[in-house]
Design an enzyme around this catalytic site. Structure first.
Site, PDB file in Angstrom:
ATOM      1  N   THR A   4       0.763  -1.291  -0.012  1.00 15.00           N
ATOM      2  CA  THR A   4      -0.052  -0.103   0.003  1.00 15.00           C
ATOM      3  C   THR A   4       0.785   1.203   0.092  1.00 15.00           C
ATOM      4  O   THR A   4       0.464   2.254  -0.424  1.00 15.00           O
ATOM      5  CB  THR A   4      -0.929   0.286   1.311  1.00 15.00           C
TER       6      THR A   4
ATOM      7  N   THR B  88       1.879  -4.545   4.115  1.00 20.27           N
ATOM      8  CA  THR B  88       1.961  -4.833   5.570  1.00 20.27           C
ATOM      9  C   THR B  88       1.234  -6.136   5.967  1.00 20.27           C
ATOM     10  O   THR B  88       1.500  -6.909   6.793  1.00 20.27           O
ATOM     11  CB  THR B  88       1.160  -3.953   6.301  1.00 20.27           C
ATOM     12  N   ASP B  89       0.771  -6.969   4.817  1.00 18.98           N
ATOM     13  CA  ASP B  89      -0.190  -7.872   5.032  1.00 18.98           C
ATOM     14  C   ASP B  89       0.497  -9.255   5.387  1.00 18.98           C
ATOM     15  O   ASP B  89       0.365  -9.990   6.095  1.00 18.98           O
ATOM     16  CB  ASP B  89      -1.257  -8.327   3.936  1.00 18.98           C
TER      17      ASP B  89
HETATM   18  C1  SIN Z   1      -0.963  -3.296   2.671  1.00 21.84           C
HETATM   19  O1  SIN Z   1       0.185  -2.957   2.423  1.00 21.84           O
HETATM   20  O2  SIN Z   1      -1.368  -2.829   3.786  1.00 21.84           O
HETATM   21  C2  SIN Z   1      -1.825  -3.955   2.261  1.00 21.84           C
HETATM   22  C3  SIN Z   1      -1.487  -4.675   1.008  1.00 21.84           C
HETATM   23  C4  SIN Z   1      -0.140  -5.372   0.972  1.00 21.84           C
HETATM   24  O3  SIN Z   1       0.072  -6.121   2.065  1.00 21.84           O
HETATM   25  O4  SIN Z   1       0.495  -5.412  -0.074  1.00 21.84           O
END
Ligand code: SIN
Length: 325
Positions: free
Chosen positions: A12, A89-90
């Site tokens: 993200t 973050t995932d």
């Molecule tokens: C994020 O980055 O928060 C969600 C999507 C991902 O992990 O690429």
């Protein structure tokens, strides 16, 4: 001025809303991200390496290995004070732990991401990036391993998990709390991660390890399927302190008989697993059957450690040693 390298991988923090599809997609690289915080150039000489532009759902063992090699190359340069990795973050906690286990460095490696994309007015990426540079320059960050920093909070790779689907303060370290924090005037650490280990990364593919969840009424078919799919190891996201339903227990016995390493973690976010109960599927019966207990590692952290242990051809006793180290 000291040099800090940003390795961009997507997430993200690299996304904007695509006007045609009306949803965020990864579009920009590390240079675009840096351009959003021009004051960063007053801190350090920043170099950018655009390695991937992937959502972290598309990251996996192949990308972890390529990233590990890229970070190692940068850390081999004396002038590099630290390395920042921008990442979704995932699955950030899996990449962070893989790097923490396989890099042998005293210098800071900081993972950053964002929960809000660059089309939102309160995009959290630039602040997280700015903080990461400050961590790389802080003498207190030495020998802390790979850390994750979002929302000013510094977490150790071994302990950090994403805990909120949308809050910017999503990474937490369970009962143990943050290593430190980034304030306007200082980067301050309050503890060091003590359960750190180094496992050299070997050439070749990482062995397949699957995670199977336990829940009331679960049967053994997913465990059998993992074995049939060629898994060298299975991590159970077990119940409580490390117990599984009866039908899963039977399937675990079948898997162990076929030479598959079984590690027992738990779906409970805090506390250790340990072999306690004596009913079929209770911890004592699992341990006696040859399953390894994962200490307090989450299922996804356990999977990474087991992959590396299996890559080294370790037997059950040595794998148990890794998990209790
Ligand atoms: C994020 O980055 O928060 C969600 C999507 C991902 O992990 O690429």
């Amino acid at each position: 001025m000291r040099t800090v390298v940003l390795i961009a991988t997507g997430g993200t923090i690299a996304m904007k809303v695509d006007p045609e599809y009306n949803a965020p997609r990864p579009v920009f690289g590390g240079d675009d991200l840096l351009a959003l915080r021009p004051d960063i150039s007053s801190l350090a000489h920043l170099e950018v390496r655009n390695l991937f532009n992937l959502p972290s759902e598309h990251m996996g063992p192949e990308q972890w290995v390529r990233l590990q090699r890229a970070v190692s190359e940068e850390l081999a340069r004396d002038e590099v004070a630290g390395v920042i990795i921008s990442h979704g973050t995932d699955t950030m906690e899996e990449t962070a732990w893989f790097l923490d286990l396989t890099l042998n460095t005293s210098r800071p490696v900081v993972m950053v991401g964002a929960q809000r994309n660059a089309s939102e007015a309160d995009f959290d990426g630039p602040r997280n990036l700015f903080n990461a540079v400050r961590i790389c320059l802080s003498p207190e960050a030495e020998n802390k391993g790979v850390v994750i920093c979002l929302n000013d909070q510094i977490n150790a790779a071994r302990e950090a998990s994403k805990t909120s689907t949308s809050e910017v303060a999503t990474f937490k370290s369970g009962d143990f709390g943050f290593l430190g924090q980034v304030d306007p005037d200082a980067v301050r650490f309050y503890r060091s991660p003590v359960r750190r280990q180094y496992i050299p990364l070997l050439e070749g593919e990482l062995p397949r390890v699957d995670i199977v969840s336990s829940y009331a009424g679960a049967d053994g078919r997913l465990i059998d399927a993992a074995v049939e799919a060629g898994a060298g190891g299975i991590v159970m996201s077990a119940l409580g302190c490390g117990n599984i339903p009866r039908a899963q227990y039977d399937a675990v016995l079948r898997a162990i008989r076929r030479g598959v390493a079984v590690v027992i973690s738990t779906r409970v976010p805090n506390g250790r697993v340990f072999p306690l109960y004596g009913y079929e599927g209770g911890g004592k019966t699992l341990a006696e059957a040859g399953a390894v207990y994962a200490d307090n590692l989450s299922p996804q952290h356990s999977r990474v450690l087991l992959m590396l242990g299996l890559q080294h051809g370790l037997n059950t006793a040595d794998i148990a040693g890794l998990f209790s180290a």
